[in-house]
Write a protein that holds these residues in place. Structure first.
Motif, PDB file in Angstrom:
ATOM      1  N   ASN A   1       0.401  -5.203   4.514  1.00  0.00           N
ATOM      2  CA  ASN A   1       0.505  -4.335   5.833  1.00  0.00           C
ATOM      3  C   ASN A   1       1.945  -4.445   5.783  1.00  0.00           C
ATOM      4  N   LEU A   2       2.828  -5.181   5.764  1.00  0.00           N
ATOM      5  CA  LEU A   2       4.356  -5.258   5.730  1.00  0.00           C
ATOM      6  C   LEU A   2       5.008  -4.184   5.056  1.00  0.00           C
TER       7      LEU A   2
ATOM      8  N   LEU B   1       6.252   3.679   9.326  1.00  0.00           N
ATOM      9  CA  LEU B   1       6.868   3.592  10.694  1.00  0.00           C
ATOM     10  C   LEU B   1       7.988   4.448  10.613  1.00  0.00           C
TER      11      LEU B   1
ATOM     12  N   SER C   1       7.664  -3.831  11.830  1.00  0.00           N
ATOM     13  CA  SER C   1       6.678  -3.898  10.894  1.00  0.00           C
ATOM     14  C   SER C   1       6.161  -5.173  10.836  1.00  0.00           C
TER      15      SER C   1
ATOM     16  N   TRP D   1       3.895  -0.708   6.596  1.00  0.00           N
ATOM     17  CA  TRP D   1       4.327  -0.296   7.969  1.00  0.00           C
ATOM     18  C   TRP D   1       5.923  -0.065   7.689  1.00  0.00           C
ATOM     19  N   PHE D   2       6.710  -0.856   6.744  1.00  0.00           N
ATOM     20  CA  PHE D   2       7.805  -0.579   6.288  1.00  0.00           C
ATOM     21  C   PHE D   2       8.219   0.922   6.021  1.00  0.00           C
TER      22      PHE D   2
ATOM     23  N   GLY E   1      13.627   1.754   7.992  1.00  0.00           N
ATOM     24  CA  GLY E   1      12.774   0.840   7.749  1.00  0.00           C
ATOM     25  C   GLY E   1      13.538  -0.358   7.854  1.00  0.00           C
TER      26      GLY E   1
ATOM     27  N   LEU F   1      12.267  -3.254  10.684  1.00  0.00           N
ATOM     28  CA  LEU F   1      11.627  -4.318  10.211  1.00  0.00           C
ATOM     29  C   LEU F   1      11.110  -5.287  11.018  1.00  0.00           C
TER      30      LEU F   1
ATOM     31  N   SER G   1       2.237  -5.988  11.192  1.00  0.00           N
ATOM     32  CA  SER G   1       1.467  -6.885  10.060  1.00  0.00           C
ATOM     33  C   SER G   1       0.642  -7.945  10.790  1.00  0.00           C
TER      34      SER G   1
END
Length: 330
Positions: free
Chosen positions: A6-7, A14, A52, A10-11, A45, A49, A56
Motif C-alpha cells: 500500500n505504501l 496520490l 501515504s 499510495w506513493f 510523492g 509521503l 497505508s
C-alpha cells in the motif's frame, strides 16, 4: 506485506490524482512533456509521503479488523512500523525531497512556460467584449496560431463582420496574438478558463488539502529546526492517528467502524488550524504559565486526544468483556 504494498501504491496514486487537478502539470502531460510530469510525480510523492504512510496504516487497520492474526505479533509489528515511519522513513523522505527540490523547480519552470501558450484551439473566445475569435491549430513552438477567424460584434443591427487570417503570431510574454494587418487579440494565453473551470475542487476537498498542506509544512519546518522538535510534533500526530485503530472494534458493525475510522482520520487534519492558530489557540496559550508556540500546543492537543481515545476504547473493551463473560461466551 500489506503495509509495504500500500505504501508503494499510495506513493504514486496520490500525487497522480493531485497533479491531474493541477493546470500546469495537466497541460504538460497533454503536450507530451512526460519527463516533466514524471519529475513532478516523484517530487509530489516525496512531499506527500506522510499521507501515504497514514493511508497505508489505515489499510493495515482494516486488514487486521477482517482477518484473524496472532494478536501479539500483529500489534508488535504495527507499533514497530509506526516507530520506523516517524523516526526514519519520514526524515529520510524529507531529506530526499530537499535534495530533489532544484530539479523539481526547473521542471515547474518549464511546465509553467508550456501553460503560458495560447488557449487550446477549436473554441470560440470572447475578446474585449468586441471580438469573437477562433483558431484551429497552434504551432509546436507555441509562437503561431492558424487559421484565425475573427468576428467583430460591434455592429448592433447587422451581422458581425468576419475576418479570416491564414496565420497569426503569438507572444507568450504579453499573451497577445498579432494579425498580419496589425490587429491584436490580447489575453488569449495562460490558464485556459475552459479547462480551469473543470479543475475547480469542491470546497470541502480544497479545505482538507489546505489543512493537510499546513500540517505537512509544520513537519518539514520542525525537522529543519531540530530532530527532537520534529519527533515531538510528528510523533504526537501519529500517536493520535494510531489511537484510531480502536475505531475498528468500536461497535459490532464493521461498516460503521470503517465510516467512523475514516471520519476521525479526516478530523485529525481539520482540527489542526484551530489548535495551531486562531481563538482556540490563543485561549490555550493564554492559560499556559510559560510561552509556547504552535508546534508545542498542537502536539500537546494531539497527545490529549490520544489519551482520551485510549481511555474511551479501553472502557468499551472492558464493558464488552464483562458482557460476554456474563453471557458465558468466549
Amino acid at each position: 506485506m500489506t503495509f509495504l504494498v500500500n505504501l508503494v501504491v499510495w506513493f504514486f496514486v496520490l500525487p497522480f490524482c493531485l497533479l491531474l487537478t493541477n493546470y500546469d502539470s495537466l497541460i504538460a502531460l497533454a503536450s507530451g512533456n512526460f519527463s516533466f510530469f514524471l519529475i513532478e510525480l516523484l517530487g509530489t510523492g516525496l512531499y506527500l509521503l506522510p499521507v501515504s504512510l497514514m493511508l497505508s496504516f489505515l489499510v493495515v487497520f482494516l486488514f487486521l479488523m477482517r482477518h484473524k492474526t496472532i494478536r501479539i505479533i500483529s500489534v508488535s509489528i504495527t507499533v514497530l512500523l509506526f516507530a520506523l515511519s516517524v523516526a526514519i522513513i519520514l526524515p529520510v523522505g524529507y531529506r530526499l525531497y530537499n535534495a530533489y527540490s532544484p530539479a523539481l523547480a526547473r521542471a515547474r519552470e518549464k511546465t509553467e512556460s508550456v501553460s503560458n501558450q495560447a488557449f487550446s484551439s477549436g473554441h470560440i473566445r470572447a475578446i474585449n467584449n468586441y471580438y469573437r475569435a477562433v483558431w484551429y491549430h497552434t504551432s509546436e513552438d507555441g509562437e503561431r496560431i492558424s487559421p484565425v477567424i475573427i468576428a467583430d460584434t460591434r455592429t448592433r443591427f447587422a451581422s458581425p463582420h468576419l475576418s479570416i487570417y491564414s496565420e497569426a503570431s503569438y507572444n507568450a510574454i504579453t499573451k497577445t496574438a498579432r494579425m498580419p494587418d496589425g490587429l491584436e487579440l490580447p489575453g488569449i494565453g495562460g490558464r485556459d478558463p475552459h479547462i480551469v473551470s473543470y479543475l475547480r475542487q469542491p470546497a470541502f476537498i480544497a479545505s482538507f488539502l489546505g489543512n493537510m498542506e499546513n500540517l505537512l509544512e509544520s513537519f518539514r519546518s520542525a525537522l529543519a529546526e531540530s530532530y527532537l522538535r520534529y519527533i515531538f510534533l510528528a510523533g504526537s500526530f501519529f500517536l493520535a492517528f494510531g489511537a484510531l485503530w480502536g475505531f475498528c472494534y468500536l461497535t459490532d458493525w464493521r461498516m460503521l467502524n470503517v465510516l467512523l475510522l475514516i471520519t476521525a482520520f479526516l478530523l485529525l487534519f481539520f482540527i489542526y488550524p484551530y489548535i495551531s492558530g486562531g481563538p482556540f489557540f490563543n485561549l490555550i496559550a493564554g492559560v499556559l504559565p510559560v510561552p509556547a508556540d504552535a508546534g508545542i500546543i498542537s502536539s500537546c492537543c494531539y497527545i490529549l486526544i490520544s489519551v482520551i481515545l485510549f481511555f474511551c476504547e479501553l472502557f468499551i473493551w472492558l464493558k464488552r468483556k464483562l458482557r460476554t463473560k456474563g453471557e458465558n461466551r468466549v
